[in-house]
Motif scaffolding. Structure first.
Motif, PDB file in Angstrom:
ATOM      1  N   LEU A   1       0.804  -1.227   0.000  1.00 12.54           N
ATOM      2  CA  LEU A   1       0.000   0.000   0.000  1.00 12.54           C
ATOM      3  C   LEU A   1       0.832   1.270   0.000  1.00 12.54           C
ATOM      4  N   SER A   2       2.174   1.136  -0.054  1.00 15.33           N
ATOM      5  CA  SER A   2       3.074   2.301  -0.075  1.00 15.33           C
ATOM      6  C   SER A   2       2.816   3.207   1.125  1.00 15.33           C
ATOM      7  N   MET A   3       2.840   2.609   2.323  1.00 16.60           N
ATOM      8  CA  MET A   3       2.603   3.355   3.566  1.00 16.60           C
ATOM      9  C   MET A   3       3.909   3.478   4.344  1.00 16.60           C
ATOM     10  N   GLU A   4       4.864   4.170   3.766  1.00 19.72           N
ATOM     11  CA  GLU A   4       6.149   4.310   4.418  1.00 19.72           C
ATOM     12  C   GLU A   4       6.015   5.117   5.716  1.00 19.72           C
ATOM     13  N   GLY A   5       6.727   4.670   6.739  1.00 17.30           N
ATOM     14  CA  GLY A   5       6.725   5.367   8.019  1.00 17.30           C
ATOM     15  C   GLY A   5       5.558   5.028   8.917  1.00 17.30           C
ATOM     16  N   GLN A   6       4.713   4.072   8.547  1.00 18.76           N
ATOM     17  CA  GLN A   6       3.544   3.712   9.349  1.00 18.76           C
ATOM     18  C   GLN A   6       3.550   2.238   9.751  1.00 18.76           C
ATOM     19  N   GLN A   7       4.716   1.617   9.732  1.00 20.36           N
ATOM     20  CA  GLN A   7       4.758   0.183   9.998  1.00 20.36           C
ATOM     21  C   GLN A   7       4.364  -0.135  11.436  1.00 20.36           C
ATOM     22  N   LEU A   8       4.802   0.669  12.380  1.00 19.60           N
ATOM     23  CA  LEU A   8       4.452   0.411  13.775  1.00 19.60           C
ATOM     24  C   LEU A   8       2.955   0.575  14.018  1.00 19.60           C
ATOM     25  N   LEU A   9       2.343   1.531  13.325  1.00 19.38           N
ATOM     26  CA  LEU A   9       0.895   1.728  13.479  1.00 19.38           C
ATOM     27  C   LEU A   9       0.115   0.542  12.913  1.00 19.38           C
ATOM     28  N   VAL A  10       0.646  -0.078  11.868  1.00 19.05           N
ATOM     29  CA  VAL A  10      -0.012  -1.242  11.289  1.00 19.05           C
ATOM     30  C   VAL A  10       0.301  -2.498  12.092  1.00 19.05           C
ATOM     31  N   ALA A  11       1.512  -2.558  12.656  1.00 13.82           N
ATOM     32  CA  ALA A  11       1.918  -3.759  13.386  1.00 13.82           C
ATOM     33  C   ALA A  11       1.141  -3.933  14.692  1.00 13.82           C
ATOM     34  N   TYR A  12       0.713  -2.840  15.312  1.00  7.84           N
ATOM     35  CA  TYR A  12       0.022  -2.957  16.604  1.00  7.84           C
ATOM     36  C   TYR A  12      -1.301  -3.718  16.504  1.00  7.84           C
ATOM     37  N   PRO A  13      -2.233  -3.356  15.597  1.00  3.24           N
ATOM     38  CA  PRO A  13      -3.468  -4.154  15.504  1.00  3.24           C
ATOM     39  C   PRO A  13      -3.214  -5.579  15.019  1.00  3.24           C
ATOM     40  N   CYS A  14      -2.182  -5.759  14.184  1.00  4.24           N
ATOM     41  CA  CYS A  14      -1.851  -7.126  13.759  1.00  4.24           C
ATOM     42  C   CYS A  14      -1.372  -7.959  14.941  1.00  4.24           C
ATOM     43  N   ALA A  15      -0.609  -7.335  15.853  1.00  4.00           N
ATOM     44  CA  ALA A  15      -0.149  -8.050  17.039  1.00  4.00           C
ATOM     45  C   ALA A  15      -1.321  -8.437  17.938  1.00  4.00           C
TER      46      ALA A  15
END
Length: 206
Positions: free
Chosen positions: A180-194
């Protein structure tokens, strides 16, 4: 001439003319090259083993960069296999949780789908979300397989469970960021996945 004499003057032979029936010809039987233009069955079903293998390697190696063009595909073959493998390994531990696995997967995919559409400029499909989350279940399958050998309700099991949750969430967030070309937002995406993979870990441990 009266009609009665007209009908009597016409001889009847007793035979009726029937239309001749010509069966339709199948053009592809006469053309041997027509089958060469058709796609293979696996391609028509959307099954690409090379892409499945690349996605699996991307999950197994969280530090490997992901190919965004492949990660954006709605491939559900690998996720279905990994969900079945998770349910099977839980069954070997004496836990019949097939229904829980698919229900949690469906609810989790819907939640992550809504969240990513709010965070990303590029619209993501529900099939892409299900594909990424399903492929990243592979470390959880390994954790469930280890639970067959030894109990995870201890210090070592807790450390291993936390590491696997981080592994799954890191791989999923990396694949989402790449697709999705969401650079700089990996931690925001990783939290709900966790959070989602933490629920699967609870099923595995307890």
């Amino acid at each position: 001439m009266p009609p009665e004499q007209l009908t009597q003057s016409v001889p009847h032979s007793g035979h009726f003319s029937e239309p001749t029936y010509t069966p339709p010809t199948l053009s592809y039987l006469n053309d041997p090259n027509s089958f060469e233009d058709e796609l293979p069955l696996l391609d028509e079903l959307g099954i690409n083993f090379s892409h499945i293998w690349q996605k699996t390697l991307t999950v197994l190696n969280p530090m490997k960069p992901a190919d965004g063009s492949i990660m954006n595909e709605s491939d559900l073959t690998g996720p279905m296999i990994f969900c079945l493998a998770l349910g099977a390994t839980l069954l070997l531990s004496g836990k019949v949780h097939f229904g829980y696995v698919y229900e949690i997967s469906a609810v989790g995919c819907l939640g992550i789908y809504c969240l990513l559409n709010l965070m990303s400029v590029t619209e993501v499909s529900c099939g892409c979300v299900a594909s990424v989350l399903g492929y990243c279940l592979l470390p959880m399958v390994l954790l469930s397989s280890s639970a067959v050998i030894f109990s995870l309700q201890g210090i070592i099991g807790t450390i291993l469970t936390v590491a696997v949750i981080g592994w799954c969430s890191l791989s999923a967030s990396k694949m989402f960021i790449s697709a999705l070309s969401m650079e700089g937002q990996q931690l925001l995406v990783a939290y709900p996945c966790a959070l989602l993979y933490g629920v699967f870990a609870l099923l595995t441990v307890f």
